[in-house]
Scaffold this active site. Structure first.
Site, PDB file in Angstrom:
ATOM      1  N   SER A  38     -48.032 -15.113  52.878  1.00 36.16           N
ATOM      2  CA  SER A  38     -48.468 -13.951  53.657  1.00 36.16           C
ATOM      3  C   SER A  38     -47.318 -13.078  54.129  1.00 36.16           C
ATOM      4  CB  SER A  38     -49.289 -14.406  54.866  1.00 36.16           C
ATOM      5  OG  SER A  38     -48.546 -15.320  55.637  1.00 36.16           O
ATOM      6  N   ASP A 343     -50.260 -11.702  65.182  1.00 39.08           N
ATOM      7  CA  ASP A 343     -51.498 -12.478  65.331  1.00 39.08           C
ATOM      8  C   ASP A 343     -51.261 -13.962  65.592  1.00 39.08           C
ATOM      9  OD1 ASP A 343     -50.496 -13.274  62.932  1.00 39.08           O
ATOM     10  OD2 ASP A 343     -52.177 -12.596  61.714  1.00 39.08           O
ATOM     11  N   HIS A 346     -48.044 -14.117  62.058  1.00 42.17           N
ATOM     12  CA  HIS A 346     -47.293 -13.083  61.331  1.00 42.17           C
ATOM     13  C   HIS A 346     -46.637 -12.093  62.292  1.00 42.17           C
ATOM     14  CE1 HIS A 346     -50.768 -14.520  58.908  1.00 42.17           C
ATOM     15  NE2 HIS A 346     -49.802 -14.730  58.040  1.00 42.17           N
TER      16      HIS A 346
END
Ligand SMILES: *[C@@H]1O[C@H](CO)[C@@H](O)[C@H](O)[C@H]1NC(C)=O
Ligand SMILES: *[C@@H]1O[C@H](CO)[C@@H](O)[C@H](O)[C@H]1NC(C)=O
Ligand SMILES: *[C@@H]1O[C@H](CO)[C@@H](O)[C@H](O)[C@H]1NC(C)=O
Ligand SMILES: *[C@@H]1O[C@H](CO)[C@@H](O)[C@H](O)[C@H]1NC(C)=O
Length: 381
Positions: A38, A343, A346
């Site tokens: 990610s 979040d 990240h």
């Protein structure tokens, strides 16, 4: 007085004019092929598993969810900017004939280096990403002679040798392992993880890749997700409030990754292998956040539960769920530029911008590239 200030103004003007040109000088790559999780997924997971990312993801830059786990751009996006290349399209995104002329993103959120387990969020582990690259390359070689129609969308053949191959993966292997393994078992698994990584790099080298750009992993113990799960006991936290075991595991992973990069530098005399110390950049940001204009080094901007972490593993950014009989919608903080973390897992666009600007100083690279940089670029950061 007047002449002094006008000299200053002239200098500032010169400074502003020069930066956009100088920043792309040293990175003269025709394309980028990216592999990872990610941290550099520009839409692979949402395309690959048909998942949706909800607003406020994307709100700061793309103005809607972009497939990135962020309010805006990722480190890879800022690096593409610095190279004067367009943002990478995900390999898995098949809609609307996306252009892969300047590269392709094989990174998928939640991916590991080790082969994915049956219940993994992402089945697209590193070996699969490398296999997808080979398929991608073979398809390009196949289409090439036909020319014309596909020219707009696919790279030329020489790009596979001249392109930059970027890697940011390992976070899910290390942090993920703590859910099922003891600390000693996590540490003991690092050589196996890196052997798999090395095998992928070797495959890409055999396929003609010659420019490798390898990010190490961040201080994983500073992520709210890990602090919430593993840091309830204050004795488990360091002076920054980060989980000691996870920090230690990140450091040991990185030491061995660095050794691997040195080995590859020796082994591949006809290739460039650049190691980038993301851990030091992110640690510096978290430790010295106020110096860099941030107000919250650890607390998530988009989360549930409020201080100190504003993180709730039951519900993700943008989701609405009934929790304890009450409907909860996870919204963003008022100003994401004050937060390092988006979040709980990240980084925010503002933090990613900081990290990318630090990468571009060249000081965190091995071999360093600052000496080749025009001096004006060095002044910027
Ligand atoms: C390695 O990088 C240098 C400087 O960017 C470049 O001139 C050279 O062509 C690269 N080597 C390969 C094998 O691409
Ligand atoms: C924070 O900044 C100080 C002063 O510049 C520096 O010595 C220290 O290494 C930084 N902390 C981290 C974790 O990089
Ligand atoms: C939900 O209820 C449980 C059990 O009563 C309680 O332990 C927990 O703190 C509550 N969670 C929230 C977020 O209110
Ligand atoms: C966010 O902004 C609103 C409206 O200006 C304000 O009422 C609220 O207190 C702010 N929240 C935080 C956490 O600063």
């Amino acid at each position: 007085m007047a002449s002094k200030s006008s000299t200053l103004q002239n200098f500032t003007l010169l400074f502003l004019i020069c930066i956009p040109f100088s920043s792309s000088i040293d990175f003269n790559y025709p394309a980028v092929f990216n592999f990872g999780d990610s941290n550099s997924d520009t839409g692979g997971l949402v395309a690959g598993v048909g998942d949706t990312l909800l607003p406020p993801n994307g709100q700061t830059y793309f103005k809607k969810p972009s497939g990135r786990f962020c309010d805006g751009r990722l480190i890879i996006d800022f690096l593409m900017d610095a190279m004067d290349l367009p943002y990478l399209n995900p390999y898995l995104d098949s809609i609307d004939a996306p252009s892969f002329k300047k590269g392709c993103d094989f990174a998928v959120a939640a991916s590991t280096i080790l082969p994915a387990t049956a219940n993994a969020v992402s089945p697209f582990s590193f070996g699969i990403q490398v296999a997808q690259f080979i398929r991608f390359k073979n398809r390009v070689l196949d289409l090439q002679p036909k020319g014309r129609k596909s020219d707009k969308y696919i790279p030329t053949v020489e790009v596979f040798q001249k392109g930059l191959y970027t890697f940011d993966i390992g976070q899910n292997d290390v942090a993920g392992a703590f859910y099922s393994k003891t600390y000693d078992q996590v540490i003991a698994s690092i050589p196996t993880i890196l052997a798999e990584f090395e095998a992928g790099i070797e495959t890409l080298y055999d396929e003609g890749a010659r420019n490798f750009w390898i990010h190490n992993t961040g201080p994983l113990g500073c992520l709210a997700q890990n602090i919430a799960k593993f840091g309830a006991d204050p004795s488990k936290l360091d002076e920054l409030g980060c989980v000691i075991t996870h920090i230690q595991a990140s450091k040991l992973f990185n030491l061995q990754l660095y050794a691997l990069c040195k080995k590859l530098q020796g082994q591949y005399s006809d290739a460039n292998v650049t190691h980038v110390d993301i851990f030091s950049i992110k640690s510096n940001l978290i430790a010295n956040y106020s110096k860099y204009g941030f107000e919250q080094p650890i607390m998530a901007c988009c989360g549930n539960g409020g201080p100190p972490l504003n993180y709730d593993s039951r519900i993700t950014c943008g989701q609405t769920k009934v929790l304890n009989g009450t409907s909860v919608t996870v919204k963003a903080c008022n100003d994401s530029t004050e937060y390092v973390n988006w979040d709980g897992i990240h980084y925010t666009e503002a933090a990613n911008h900081f990290v990318a600007s630090q990468i571009l100083t060249g000081k965190y690279s091995d071999p360093p590239f600052a000496d080749q940089m025009p001096f004006l670029l060095k002044l910027k950061f």
